[in-house]
Motif scaffolding. Structure first.
Motif, PDB file in Angstrom:
ATOM      1  N   ILE A 117      -6.989  -8.201   1.946  1.00  0.00           N
ATOM      2  CA  ILE A 117      -7.377  -7.137   2.877  1.00  0.00           C
ATOM      3  C   ILE A 117      -6.223  -6.182   3.147  1.00  0.00           C
ATOM      4  O   ILE A 117      -6.243  -5.443   4.113  1.00  0.00           O
ATOM      5  N   GLY A 118      -5.204  -6.195   2.298  1.00  0.00           N
ATOM      6  CA  GLY A 118      -4.058  -5.323   2.535  1.00  0.00           C
ATOM      7  C   GLY A 118      -3.171  -5.919   3.605  1.00  0.00           C
ATOM      8  O   GLY A 118      -2.778  -7.075   3.516  1.00  0.00           O
ATOM      9  N   ASP A 119      -2.906  -5.144   4.647  1.00  0.00           N
ATOM     10  CA  ASP A 119      -2.031  -5.626   5.712  1.00  0.00           C
ATOM     11  C   ASP A 119      -2.692  -6.768   6.483  1.00  0.00           C
ATOM     12  O   ASP A 119      -3.862  -6.689   6.842  1.00  0.00           O
ATOM     13  N   LEU A 120      -1.907  -7.813   6.731  1.00  0.00           N
ATOM     14  CA  LEU A 120      -2.424  -8.945   7.512  1.00  0.00           C
ATOM     15  C   LEU A 120      -2.068  -8.780   8.980  1.00  0.00           C
ATOM     16  O   LEU A 120      -2.771  -9.249   9.864  1.00  0.00           O
ATOM     17  N   GLU A 121      -0.950  -8.122   9.225  1.00  0.00           N
ATOM     18  CA  GLU A 121      -0.540  -7.840  10.600  1.00  0.00           C
ATOM     19  C   GLU A 121      -0.641  -6.338  10.816  1.00  0.00           C
ATOM     20  O   GLU A 121      -0.140  -5.566  10.009  1.00  0.00           O
ATOM     21  N   TYR A 122      -1.290  -5.967  11.899  1.00  0.00           N
ATOM     22  CA  TYR A 122      -1.429  -4.535  12.161  1.00  0.00           C
ATOM     23  C   TYR A 122      -1.656  -4.330  13.648  1.00  0.00           C
ATOM     24  O   TYR A 122      -2.016  -5.258  14.374  1.00  0.00           O
ATOM     25  N   ALA A 123      -1.433  -3.103  14.092  1.00  0.00           N
ATOM     26  CA  ALA A 123      -1.624  -2.785  15.503  1.00  0.00           C
ATOM     27  C   ALA A 123      -3.120  -2.769  15.813  1.00  0.00           C
ATOM     28  O   ALA A 123      -3.929  -2.409  14.963  1.00  0.00           O
ATOM     29  N   HIS A 124      -3.480  -3.191  17.016  1.00  0.00           N
ATOM     30  CA  HIS A 124      -4.891  -3.173  17.394  1.00  0.00           C
ATOM     31  C   HIS A 124      -5.248  -1.950  18.231  1.00  0.00           C
ATOM     32  O   HIS A 124      -6.406  -1.696  18.500  1.00  0.00           O
ATOM     33  N   THR A 125      -4.214  -1.233  18.672  1.00  0.00           N
ATOM     34  CA  THR A 125      -4.479   0.015  19.398  1.00  0.00           C
ATOM     35  C   THR A 125      -3.569   1.088  18.833  1.00  0.00           C
ATOM     36  O   THR A 125      -2.644   0.792  18.093  1.00  0.00           O
ATOM     37  N   GLY A 126      -3.836   2.342  19.187  1.00  0.00           N
ATOM     38  CA  GLY A 126      -2.973   3.413  18.718  1.00  0.00           C
ATOM     39  C   GLY A 126      -3.632   4.221  17.625  1.00  0.00           C
ATOM     40  O   GLY A 126      -4.796   4.009  17.303  1.00  0.00           O
ATOM     41  N   SER A 127      -2.858   5.131  17.057  1.00  0.00           N
ATOM     42  CA  SER A 127      -3.449   6.096  16.126  1.00  0.00           C
ATOM     43  C   SER A 127      -3.836   5.454  14.800  1.00  0.00           C
ATOM     44  O   SER A 127      -4.839   5.798  14.205  1.00  0.00           O
ATOM     45  N   SER A 128      -3.037   4.515  14.321  1.00  0.00           N
ATOM     46  CA  SER A 128      -3.410   3.892  13.048  1.00  0.00           C
ATOM     47  C   SER A 128      -3.663   2.408  13.262  1.00  0.00           C
ATOM     48  O   SER A 128      -3.025   1.557  12.664  1.00  0.00           O
ATOM     49  N   ALA A 129      -4.613   2.129  14.137  1.00  0.00           N
ATOM     50  CA  ALA A 129      -4.920   0.732  14.430  1.00  0.00           C
ATOM     51  C   ALA A 129      -5.936   0.181  13.435  1.00  0.00           C
ATOM     52  O   ALA A 129      -6.657   0.934  12.798  1.00  0.00           O
ATOM     53  N   GLY A 130      -5.956  -1.113  13.324  1.00  0.00           N
ATOM     54  CA  GLY A 130      -6.991  -1.760  12.528  1.00  0.00           C
ATOM     55  C   GLY A 130      -6.566  -2.108  11.122  1.00  0.00           C
ATOM     56  O   GLY A 130      -5.427  -1.885  10.725  1.00  0.00           O
ATOM     57  N   THR A 131      -7.522  -2.664  10.393  1.00  0.00           N
ATOM     58  CA  THR A 131      -7.234  -3.139   9.040  1.00  0.00           C
ATOM     59  C   THR A 131      -6.967  -1.984   8.082  1.00  0.00           C
ATOM     60  O   THR A 131      -7.306  -0.840   8.369  1.00  0.00           O
ATOM     61  N   SER A 132      -6.384  -2.330   6.955  1.00  0.00           N
ATOM     62  CA  SER A 132      -6.122  -1.321   5.919  1.00  0.00           C
ATOM     63  C   SER A 132      -7.438  -0.711   5.431  1.00  0.00           C
ATOM     64  O   SER A 132      -8.437  -1.395   5.331  1.00  0.00           O
ATOM     65  N   THR A 133      -7.403   0.582   5.153  1.00  0.00           N
ATOM     66  CA  THR A 133      -8.593   1.275   4.670  1.00  0.00           C
ATOM     67  C   THR A 133      -8.344   1.721   3.235  1.00  0.00           C
ATOM     68  O   THR A 133      -7.597   2.661   2.999  1.00  0.00           O
ATOM     69  N   PHE A 134      -8.951   1.026   2.323  1.00  0.00           N
ATOM     70  CA  PHE A 134      -8.685   1.344   0.918  1.00  0.00           C
ATOM     71  C   PHE A 134      -9.552   2.500   0.451  1.00  0.00           C
ATOM     72  O   PHE A 134     -10.732   2.591   0.793  1.00  0.00           O
ATOM     73  N   VAL A 135      -8.914   3.390  -0.318  1.00  0.00           N
ATOM     74  CA  VAL A 135      -9.667   4.528  -0.829  1.00  0.00           C
ATOM     75  C   VAL A 135      -9.675   4.572  -2.348  1.00  0.00           C
ATOM     76  O   VAL A 135     -10.440   5.313  -2.944  1.00  0.00           O
ATOM     77  N   ASP A 136      -8.815   3.807  -2.988  1.00  0.00           N
ATOM     78  CA  ASP A 136      -8.825   3.817  -4.450  1.00  0.00           C
ATOM     79  C   ASP A 136      -8.195   2.534  -4.955  1.00  0.00           C
ATOM     80  O   ASP A 136      -7.386   1.901  -4.269  1.00  0.00           O
ATOM     81  N   VAL A 137      -8.585   2.162  -6.154  1.00  0.00           N
ATOM     82  CA  VAL A 137      -8.018   0.975  -6.776  1.00  0.00           C
ATOM     83  C   VAL A 137      -7.789   1.293  -8.249  1.00  0.00           C
ATOM     84  O   VAL A 137      -8.524   2.075  -8.840  1.00  0.00           O
ATOM     85  N   SER A 138      -6.719   0.741  -8.789  1.00  0.00           N
ATOM     86  CA  SER A 138      -6.403   1.019 -10.180  1.00  0.00           C
ATOM     87  C   SER A 138      -5.992  -0.283 -10.859  1.00  0.00           C
ATOM     88  O   SER A 138      -5.229  -1.065 -10.311  1.00  0.00           O
ATOM     89  N   ILE A 139      -6.526  -0.524 -12.049  1.00  0.00           N
ATOM     90  CA  ILE A 139      -6.294  -1.799 -12.732  1.00  0.00           C
ATOM     91  C   ILE A 139      -5.379  -1.561 -13.923  1.00  0.00           C
ATOM     92  O   ILE A 139      -5.543  -0.580 -14.641  1.00  0.00           O
ATOM     93  N   ASN A 140      -4.428  -2.466 -14.135  1.00  0.00           N
ATOM     94  CA  ASN A 140      -3.673  -2.331 -15.375  1.00  0.00           C
ATOM     95  C   ASN A 140      -4.101  -3.387 -16.366  1.00  0.00           C
ATOM     96  O   ASN A 140      -4.944  -4.236 -16.073  1.00  0.00           O
ATOM     97  N   GLN A 141      -3.537  -3.380 -17.557  1.00  0.00           N
ATOM     98  CA  GLN A 141      -4.104  -4.233 -18.611  1.00  0.00           C
ATOM     99  C   GLN A 141      -3.784  -5.709 -18.435  1.00  0.00           C
ATOM    100  O   GLN A 141      -4.320  -6.547 -19.129  1.00  0.00           O
ATOM    101  N   PHE A 142      -2.907  -6.056 -17.507  1.00  0.00           N
ATOM    102  CA  PHE A 142      -2.576  -7.467 -17.337  1.00  0.00           C
ATOM    103  C   PHE A 142      -3.315  -8.086 -16.155  1.00  0.00           C
ATOM    104  O   PHE A 142      -2.879  -9.093 -15.603  1.00  0.00           O
ATOM    105  N   GLY A 143      -4.401  -7.462 -15.770  1.00  0.00           N
ATOM    106  CA  GLY A 143      -5.201  -8.024 -14.694  1.00  0.00           C
ATOM    107  C   GLY A 143      -4.675  -7.693 -13.313  1.00  0.00           C
ATOM    108  O   GLY A 143      -5.234  -8.100 -12.310  1.00  0.00           O
ATOM    109  N   MET A 144      -3.542  -6.980 -13.260  1.00  0.00           N
ATOM    110  CA  MET A 144      -3.016  -6.594 -11.946  1.00  0.00           C
ATOM    111  C   MET A 144      -3.776  -5.375 -11.460  1.00  0.00           C
ATOM    112  O   MET A 144      -4.171  -4.537 -12.250  1.00  0.00           O
ATOM    113  N   TYR A 145      -3.955  -5.273 -10.166  1.00  0.00           N
ATOM    114  CA  TYR A 145      -4.562  -4.063  -9.643  1.00  0.00           C
ATOM    115  C   TYR A 145      -3.865  -3.627  -8.363  1.00  0.00           C
ATOM    116  O   TYR A 145      -3.396  -4.445  -7.592  1.00  0.00           O
ATOM    117  N   SER A 146      -3.782  -2.317  -8.206  1.00  0.00           N
ATOM    118  CA  SER A 146      -3.139  -1.744  -7.026  1.00  0.00           C
ATOM    119  C   SER A 146      -4.193  -1.029  -6.210  1.00  0.00           C
ATOM    120  O   SER A 146      -4.989  -0.272  -6.758  1.00  0.00           O
TER     121      SER A 146
END
Lengths: 207, 491
Positions: free
Chosen positions: B281-310
């Motif tokens: 889920i990306g970040d495991l620790e994050y602020a619960h209040t404030g401007s950038s509160a909450g879990t990570s919000t993924f907008v894109d994913v990219s896979i490389n040939q060795f099964g790794m993905y960013s």
């Protein structure tokens, strides 16, 4: 000869709870010093268990282990249980004295102590596939303890089964109330202390 | 004392002077510390895995400044395609980031056509360019040279609900030329077209999630109140990528979900491997209040040939890279205005080992190069993926030299030791890597080893023990008989 009896009687209680607790109460075979010894033993065993259980079934963070904190999981509940149970049963015509409640509860801890030692030793030589054995022992220990506690409280107070069940539920509620009051007192004292401290500081600055 | 002081000053000044002219490029420094999550979910400091190498914003080039670019794609032959949405064009760069061509108009039938706010692009291995032409509500296929081939309009079918609006934003094409489109506000799933551009269905619809409290409120609420409440609708996907085996990786922007990244098999089921320490889920620790509160919000994913993905987190501007088993390998990036930070990161892709992040807010593309640490991790994962545990372990050892807290590396080395039959050592490494399953395997073998070795001794001890017990019992019996005999005699 007497000493042998001290060890033998608790084991007898484990396997013959009805007769055992009867003798504990009416033949005065239980000893309060032995009861506290069991409590102490369980605390030590629990501390050792947390630390030395085999890696495969040990999910504790070693950096967060604290032996003193272990007291609050064993000694505190024990005391709370005894006091709460005594408070309830005196109102509900229980025949048990406070001392007998302590003894019944402590003698019920014996399977926990012995099985925890065994399961901790076993955990050192098992693989993940054999881990169910460990968890099975843990469960057996808990069930056995609860069973003994139930029979113990029932015998000590000379209750029926239903009445014992009701007392158990009420005891748990009383424990919750006691915890709540305890926290309340702590927080009030904290407020008072900080109030006095603030005034003292204020005076210091002004004088 | 004073002299000593002066001496220290001179040394410091000299050191600073050296730093000024040292060959370490300015790019090596970024404005944020790097971290990773330990097994116990603590944020442990970590060496930087990637550092910014180059920034491309069109300044001083023939094609001019980028304007709110929305997507970037690197094709198999390392050609870079940037969707420059604000300028309604596509910029094609080679692997040295030199301009190949700009596609802004194309001949559609008899008339000259152009894009209207395109937001997504995909280039097949054969070189066909697919563009999600969002503003015109269509998908355009172009040749490698930018010649028009065909356009695919909105899906037509009875299964499409009323009120369905088609705004294609992201696109991917598999090896069989099936086209997968993600539409804005489409919660039915990924829109799938066959190779002829005919709509075949939705795949991988996200399940509806609601929390029980909402449900209780809904029961209590009156008809009017209920209408005003938000509908329980499935979350929509926001991006996708296709891996070598044809599995679709998607991201979604749901809050507090345990599956922000999904790997969909052909039936639309999530088959992402989650063997790592934590949820993906990306970040495991994050602020619960404030401007950038909450879990990570993924907008894109990219896979490389060795099964790794960013995966790219728009909320805090971070890139999380996982391996095929779901181990979190490294984290980098942050929101900000310096080089190496982002304002609104929207797309990510990989050119060789480099990671490219497109920042819509700053109108620029940042190229990140792996540091020694990052590159060693990549190599270790690469060799492990190819089944060469030995070579992988060598790189993991290098990684541990740079970061002794890198717990996955211990597992990697442990696996290689286990292969070599060094069970005892492997156990230590698996313990450090918190891998219970592998520790158990190593321990099983070790235990067998010990038992085999000491079988003779063990048996001897056991036989002796039984003999002792038996003799003790007989001895007692004899004694008792004697005693009773004596007693009888007494009588």
């Amino acid at each position: 000869m007497l000493k042998m009896e001290w060890i033998k009687f608790p084991i007898f209680v484990c396997f013959h709870p009805f007769k055992g607790f009867w003798e504990l109460k009416y033949e005065e075979k239980g000893r309060i010093s032995i009861a506290f010894l069991f409590l102490f033993c369980l605390t030590v065993v629990a501390i050792l268990k947390r630390q030395f259980t085999g890696f495969i079934v040990n999910f504790n963070n070693p950096t967060e282990l604290n032996s003193i904190a272990e007291l609050q999981y064993i000694v505190l509940p024990f005391i709370l249980w005894c006091i709460a149970n005594w408070s309830i049963t005196t109102l509900m015509e229980g025949e048990g004295k406070f001392k007998e409640i302590i003894m019944a509860t402590a003698y019920a801890l014996v399977p926990l102590i012995s099985l925890y030692i065994i399961s901790t030793l076993i955990s050192l030589v098992i693989t993940w596939e054999e881990a169910p054995l460990y968890f099975f022992l843990e469960t057996i220990a808990t069930i056995w303890f609860l069973f003994l506690l139930f029979i113990g409280i029932m015998t000590v107070h000379q209750y029926t089964v239903t009445k014992t069940v009701v007392t158990f539920a009420l005891t748990v509620i009383v424990i919750a109330v006691m915890l709540f009051l305890g926290l309340l007192i702590f927080s009030l004292i904290q407020q008072m202390v900080s109030f006095v401290e603030t005034i003292y500081r204020e005076l210091l600055y002004r004088m | 004392m004073v002299r000593y002081h002066t001496l220290t000053r001179i040394i410091v000044a000299f050191a600073l002077f050296l730093c000024l002219f040292s060959p370490i490029e300015a790019s090596a420094a970024v404005s944020y510390p790097s971290y990773n999550y330990s097994y116990w979910e603590n944020t442990d400091p970590s060496p930087l895995p990637y550092t910014p190498e180059k920034v491309i914003d069109g300044r001083g080039t023939s094609y001019g400044l980028l304007n709110s670019p929305e997507d970037v794609f690197v094709s198999k032959d390392n050609t870079l395609y940037i969707v420059d949405s604000g300028n309604n064009r596509i910029i094609v760069l080679d692997e040295n980031y030199e301009l190949i061509q700009v596609i802004d108009t194309f001949q559609n039938g008899t008339s000259t056509d152009q894009f209207n706010d395109p937001k997504g692009i995909f280039v097949t291995e054969e070189g066909s360019i697919y563009v999600a032409d969002t503003g015109n509500q269509r998908v355009i296929e172009l040749t490698e040279e930018g010649e028009f081939i065909r356009e695919i309009g909105a899906p037509q079918s009875d299964v499409i609900r009323t009120g369905f609006e088609y705004h294609p934003i992201k696109i991917a094409v598999d090896k069989a030329d099936r086209i997968y489109v993600i539409g804005r506000g489409v919660y039915d799933g990924i829109i799938e077209f066959d190779s002829d551009g005919i709509f075949t269905g939705f795949i991988g619809a996200n399940r509806v999630r609601f929390n029980p409290i909402d449900y209780v409120w809904r029961i209590i609420a009156t008809e009017e109140q209920r209408e005003k409440m938000a509908l329980f609708i499935p979350i929509e996907f926001n991006n996708l990528d296709i891996d070598e085996e044809g599995f679709i990786y998607t991201t979604n922007a749901e809050e507090d979900t345990s599956t922000p990244i999904q790997r969909l098999n052909p039936t639309g089921e999530d088959v992402l491997r989650k063997e790592g320490y934590h949820e993906l889920i990306g970040d495991l620790e994050y602020a619960h209040t404030g401007s950038s509160a909450g879990t990570s919000t993924f907008v894109d994913v990219s896979i490389n040939q060795f099964g790794m993905y960013s995966a790219l987190d728009i909320k805090r501007g971070r890139v999380f890279t996982y391996d095929e088993d779901g181990n979190l390998l490294y984290i980098f990036g942050q929101l900000g205005d310096q080089v190496g930070t982002f304002r609104t990161p929207v797309a990510i892709d990989q050119l060789g080992e480099d990671i490219i992040v497109l920042d819509k807010g700053n109108h620029r593309l940042t190229v990140f190069k792996p540091t020694v640490f990052g590159s060693h991790v990549n190599q270790a994962v690469h060799y492990y993926n190819q089944g060469d545990d030995q070579a992988s372990a060598e790189y993991w050892k290098e990684v541990l030299q740079l970061n002794a807290n890198y717990e996955i590396a211990y597992i990697g080395i442990g696996k290689s030791l286990l292969m070599e039959g060094k069970n005892k050592e492997a156990m230590t490494y698996f313990k450090n890597g918190h891998s219970r399953s592998y520790y158990s395997k190593a321990y099983k073998r070790y235990r067998q080893e010990i038992l085999r070795e000491h079988f003779g001794l063990g048996m001897t001890v056991m036989v002796c023990f039984f003999l002792c017990v038996a003799s003790l019992i007989t001895f007692r019996k004899i004694k008792r008989r004697k005693v009773s005999g004596v007693e009888n005699g007494m009588d």
